[in-house]
Design an enzyme around this catalytic site. Structure first.
Site, short mmCIF file in Angstrom:
data_model
loop_
_atom_site.label_atom_id
_atom_site.label_comp_id
_atom_site.label_asym_id
_atom_site.label_seq_id
_atom_site.Cartn_x
_atom_site.Cartn_y
_atom_site.Cartn_z
N GLY A 46 43.65 86.49 3.88
CA GLY A 46 42.67 86.09 5.12
C GLY A 46 41.74 87.06 5.41
O GLY A 46 40.93 86.62 6.26
N GLU A 47 41.50 88.04 4.71
CA GLU A 47 40.27 88.98 4.98
C GLU A 47 39.08 88.20 4.65
O GLU A 47 38.96 87.49 3.76
CB GLU A 47 40.38 90.16 4.27
N LYS A 201 43.16 71.43 43.11
CA LYS A 201 44.40 71.41 42.39
C LYS A 201 45.39 72.41 42.44
O LYS A 201 44.80 73.61 42.74
CB LYS A 201 43.91 70.98 40.84
N ARG A 203 48.18 74.53 40.40
CA ARG A 203 48.79 74.42 39.07
C ARG A 203 50.08 74.99 39.11
O ARG A 203 50.47 75.79 40.05
CB ARG A 203 47.85 75.70 38.27
N ASP A 229 32.49 69.91 34.74
CA ASP A 229 33.25 71.01 34.24
C ASP A 229 32.31 71.97 33.16
O ASP A 229 31.60 71.21 32.66
CB ASP A 229 34.69 70.59 33.82
N GLY A 235 42.38 68.06 28.43
CA GLY A 235 42.05 66.75 29.16
C GLY A 235 42.95 66.33 30.09
O GLY A 235 42.55 65.44 30.95
N GLY A 236 44.22 67.06 30.46
CA GLY A 236 45.02 66.62 31.50
C GLY A 236 44.43 66.76 32.86
O GLY A 236 44.55 66.00 33.46
#
Length: 322
Positions: A46-47, A201, A203, A229, A235-236
């Site tokens: 992965g390097e 909102k 949370r 935004d 998308g919630g």
């Protein structure tokens, strides 16, 4: 006379990582140049290995990389690109991040938490970046995390002009989806000459991306509501905000955001929602699997190219937005 004076001229060079090459090509086309050819290799573990195939000595280097999925790999790739430029004697290195990763972690909400946005800027500074350029940072304060010049670009003109051409301005109400976006929504309201509404909102502090309650502050009845935004992740939040607006009598809801992260169920949620259109920019690549019928993607390449040109010629980036 001591010393030596060499004659020459500044040399702009544009470099691109592998996460969003199409945006880099668009920017290069706007500038009338080519992206510098670069060799990328990923080792078995992965390097990442990078080597530029042209001399970069003395150049004014701009390294563009969208911090896209896989985000940690794309950030590491850009850091290595900057390090390679520093060691190859580039004169000035500007990190261009259309979407700046970890920007949401810009402060501590509770004890024993990191401020990862600050860590990000420290990493780029240590790697060798002299300057940073980003589009619609999650919060303006991130500019102060980097010990050097930061060019903060805004996609608002691109998005707002698109919305203004779609609906009657006299019917628009700009809506902030939470208290943190009020300043952004206020800029939109000024641009469109429209009233402003806010969604409060609440949370769940123990569950990420989970919103419990929405309360609408402002008049939205029989109005075309434009939810604005900086990003859309799962998308919630946006879908629940739109539903709250319709409960208050909104005639139509459109969504405008700079960054379309569109993680997990976002595409399905937004497509099946009562939202009429979702407008984003191409600050992040949107693969076919995350695209949907209601999605409109606008290009920020002209904006980024103009900003790069202003920086290169020692002009004014601020003048682009005045």
């Amino acid at each position: 006379m001591t010393g030596m004076k060499a004659t020459g001229q500044k040399n702009l060079m544009l470099f691109s990582g592998r996460t969003h090459p199409s945006l880099a090509e668009e920017v290069a086309k706007e500038l009338g140049i080519d992206v510098v050819p670069t060799r990328f290799d990923t080792f078995a573990n992965g390097e990442i290995f990078i080597r530029y195939l042209e001399s970069v000595r003395g150049s004014d280097a701009f390294v563009i990389q969208a911090h896209s999925d896989p985000i940690n790999e794309s950030i590491m790739e850009q850091l290595i690109m900057v390090d390679a430029l520093k060691r190859a004697s580039a004169k000035r290195i500007t990190v261009v991040t259309p979407f700046f990763g970890y920007a949401r972690q810009d402060k501590k909400h509770r004890g024993r938490e990191p401020i990862s946005a600050r860590l990000m800027t420290d990493l780029f500074r240590t790697a060798g970046a002299d300057r940073m350029m980003a589009v619609d940072l999650h919060t303006d304060q991130i500019q102060g995390f980097f010990d050097g010049p930061v060019d903060h670009l805004f996609a608002l003109p691109i998005l707002a002009d698109h919305i203004a051409n779609r609906v009657d301005r006299s019917e628009i109400t700009v809506v902030s989806p939470d208290a943190g976006r009020v300043r952004t929504a206020d800029r939109w309201a000024d641009r469109l000459g429209a009233p402003l509404a806010i969604i409060h909102k609440r949370r769940d502090p123990d569950v990420a991306n989970q919103v419990r309650v929405h309360e609408v502050v402002g008049t939205v009845k029989d109005r075309v509501c434009v939810l604005v935004d900086d990003m859309i992740d799962t998308g919630g939040t946006i879908v629940k905000a739109a539903e709250a607006l319709f409960e208050q009598g909104a005639k139509q809801v459109l969504v405008a955001a700079t960054h379309g992260v569109l993680s997990g169920p976002a595409a399905e949620r937004l497509q099946n929602s009562p939202i009429s259109e979702v407008v984003i920019t191409n600050s992040l690549p949107v693969p076919e699997s995350r695209s949907f019928e209601k999605l409109t993607q606008l290009s920020i390449a002209p904006l980024v190219a103009r900003a790069i040109s202003e920086v290169f010629t020692d002009g004014s980036v601020t003048s682009l937005f005045e």
